[in-house]
Scaffold this motif. Structure first.
Motif, PDB file in Angstrom:
ATOM      1  N   SER A  91       0.826  -1.206   0.000  1.00 23.66           N
ATOM      2  CA  SER A  91       0.000   0.000   0.000  1.00 23.66           C
ATOM      3  C   SER A  91       0.859   1.254   0.000  1.00 23.66           C
ATOM      4  CB  SER A  91      -0.920  -0.003   1.217  1.00 23.66           C
ATOM      5  OG  SER A  91      -1.694   1.176   1.265  1.00 23.66           O
ATOM      6  N   ARG A  92       1.901   1.259   0.859  1.00 25.74           N
ATOM      7  CA  ARG A  92       2.772   2.436   0.923  1.00 25.74           C
ATOM      8  C   ARG A  92       3.600   2.597  -0.348  1.00 25.74           C
ATOM      9  NH1 ARG A  92       5.970   1.632   6.302  1.00 25.74           N
ATOM     10  NH2 ARG A  92       5.424  -0.542   5.881  1.00 25.74           N
ATOM     11  N   ARG A  99       1.546   4.182  -3.013  1.00 29.63           N
ATOM     12  CA  ARG A  99       1.318   5.613  -2.745  1.00 29.63           C
ATOM     13  C   ARG A  99       2.578   6.430  -2.939  1.00 29.63           C
ATOM     14  NH1 ARG A  99      -0.991   3.813   2.121  1.00 29.63           N
ATOM     15  NH2 ARG A  99       0.655   4.947   3.245  1.00 29.63           N
ATOM     16  N   SER A 136       5.339   6.234  -1.014  1.00 32.25           N
ATOM     17  CA  SER A 136       5.840   6.642   0.296  1.00 32.25           C
ATOM     18  C   SER A 136       7.365   6.663   0.335  1.00 32.25           C
ATOM     19  CB  SER A 136       5.315   5.694   1.382  1.00 32.25           C
ATOM     20  OG  SER A 136       5.936   5.959   2.622  1.00 32.25           O
ATOM     21  N   ARG A 174     -10.330  12.185  -4.600  1.00 30.04           N
ATOM     22  CA  ARG A 174      -9.480  11.313  -5.399  1.00 30.04           C
ATOM     23  C   ARG A 174      -9.584  11.673  -6.875  1.00 30.04           C
ATOM     24  NH1 ARG A 174      -5.966   9.097  -2.009  1.00 30.04           N
ATOM     25  NH2 ARG A 174      -5.368   7.718  -3.715  1.00 30.04           N
ATOM     26  N   ARG A 227      -1.952   5.607  -8.950  1.00 28.19           N
ATOM     27  CA  ARG A 227      -1.995   6.085  -7.564  1.00 28.19           C
ATOM     28  C   ARG A 227      -3.426   6.328  -7.081  1.00 28.19           C
ATOM     29  NH1 ARG A 227       3.077   9.999  -6.364  1.00 28.19           N
ATOM     30  NH2 ARG A 227       2.064   9.955  -4.315  1.00 28.19           N
ATOM     31  N   GLU A 230      -1.100  14.632  -1.005  1.00 30.96           N
ATOM     32  CA  GLU A 230      -0.991  13.668   0.092  1.00 30.96           C
ATOM     33  C   GLU A 230      -0.092  14.167   1.218  1.00 30.96           C
ATOM     34  OE1 GLU A 230       0.038   9.950  -1.789  1.00 30.96           O
ATOM     35  OE2 GLU A 230      -1.937   9.785  -2.734  1.00 30.96           O
TER      36      GLU A 230
END
Length: 342
Positions: free
Chosen positions: A21-22, A25, A27, A62, A90, A312
């Protein structure tokens, strides 16, 4: 068609769902190699985030708004490809608006995008836009904004552009090295950033090669199909007419090519011609058109990445800056390739 989830990617790679998930995104906590593996696996499984489900986790829509002059313009169509690729992976929808080179329509586009509660805006200014008060209003409402291609120095935002100065310098110097001395420059409205940067590169190349900058060789216009002919007539009737044309876009170059042929001027025997963008049919023209490649898709990708990072609010989001993407000179027959020393 089977629908894959984050759990499937995690199982495939043997890592946790939170890491997947990260990574998706973008991260900063995930190392680049893991991100690459996750993105490749997601592409292979045709994984796509569910924007509706993501939006239910918070107040975000979104969705990002993209406002640009014309989708029919080859540069902008390629930029959209880059924007949508990043946004899709994304978990963002893309809402596209066209200003059609109109300042009034651009302002209406901004209002419509804001009414749709987009999470951020990506914009390239219309050819009529010199006042950016409507965009400062967007910033005052804390809506993230990133500009690309046609930008404004009056706004404190991230800007993603091609190296317009370097590309114009390379194109002009190429003409000089092929023996040209009277190089005309056809460009668009003087207040646009791309006009100023490309004109500056053209001028610098002349001066650094010992040639005088001559304002009489500059013509400003729009993208109108019928306006290039009169410009060519004016220039060719000068006491010392041009022996080459450098246009600020390939669309202008195509108009210039047509105008020169209609006046029985042969390219490159009588005059050389070089453009800027690398239109998808540039190598199919007669003669094939020399041009500067503007990396449209990469510009779109980076602009989208920067905007989503701002949306974000990553702790290590890159600071506001101007990102310049290198250009590339492509030499074809319109500038007499055989005379160039490579």
């Amino acid at each position: 068609m089977e629908v894959y989830t984050i759990k499937d990617i995690a199982r495939e790679l043997g890592i946790s769902t939170s890491t997947v998930s990260r990574a998706l995104r973008g991260s900063y906590e995930i190392n680049p190699e893991t991100k690459r593996l996750v993105m490749e696996c997601a592409e292979r499984l045709n994984y796509r985030p569910n924007p509706i489900a993501l939006s239910l986790k918070g107040s975000a829509s979104r969705a990002i708004g993209v406002i640009l002059p014309q989708i029919a313009n080859y540069f902008f169509s390629q930029a959209i490809n880059g924007i949508e690729a990043i946004a899709y992976n994304r978990g963002y929808h893309v809402i596209i608006f066209q200003s059609q080179e109109s300042y009034e329509r651009e302002m209406a586009n901004v209002q419509q995008a804001m009414s749709r509660k987009v999470d951020g805006l990506l914009m390239s200014l219309s050819s009529e836009t010199s006042d950016v008060t409507h965009l400062q209003d967007v910033l005052d409402k804390n809506v993230p904004l990133v500009l690309f291609d046609r930008v404004s120095s009056e706004l404190n935002v991230t800007k993603v552009v091609a190296d317009n100065f370097g590309g114009a310098f390379a194109a002009t110097e190429h003409l000089i090295r092929s023996g040209r001395r009277r190089i005309a420059h056809l460009t668009i409205q003087p207040w646009l950033s791309i006009t100023q940067e490309r004109l500056a590169g053209y001028r610098a190349a002349l001066e650094q090669n010992g040639l005088e900058f001559d304002e009489a060789l500059i013509r400003y216009g729009t993208f109108g199909p019928d306006e290039v002919g009169p410009m060519v007539d004016e220039l060719m009737h000068l006491d010392s007419p041009p022996d080459a044309f450098f246009t600020a876009s390939d669309r202008l170059a195509v108009g210039c090519l047509q105008a020169l042929r209609q006046r029985n001027l042969h390219i490159p025997d009588d005059v050389s011609l070089i453009g800027f963008t690398n239109l998808n049919v540039a190598d199919l023209l007669d003669p094939p058109l020399s041009t500067v490649v503007q990396p449209a898709q990469e510009i779109g990708q980076i602009a989208a990445e920067r905007l989503i990072d701002q949306i974000e609010r990553k702790l290590r989001a890159l600071p506001i800056e101007t990102v310049r993407i290198p250009t590339e000179l492509i030499v074809r027959r319109s500038t007499r390739l055989e005379a160039v020393k490579l």
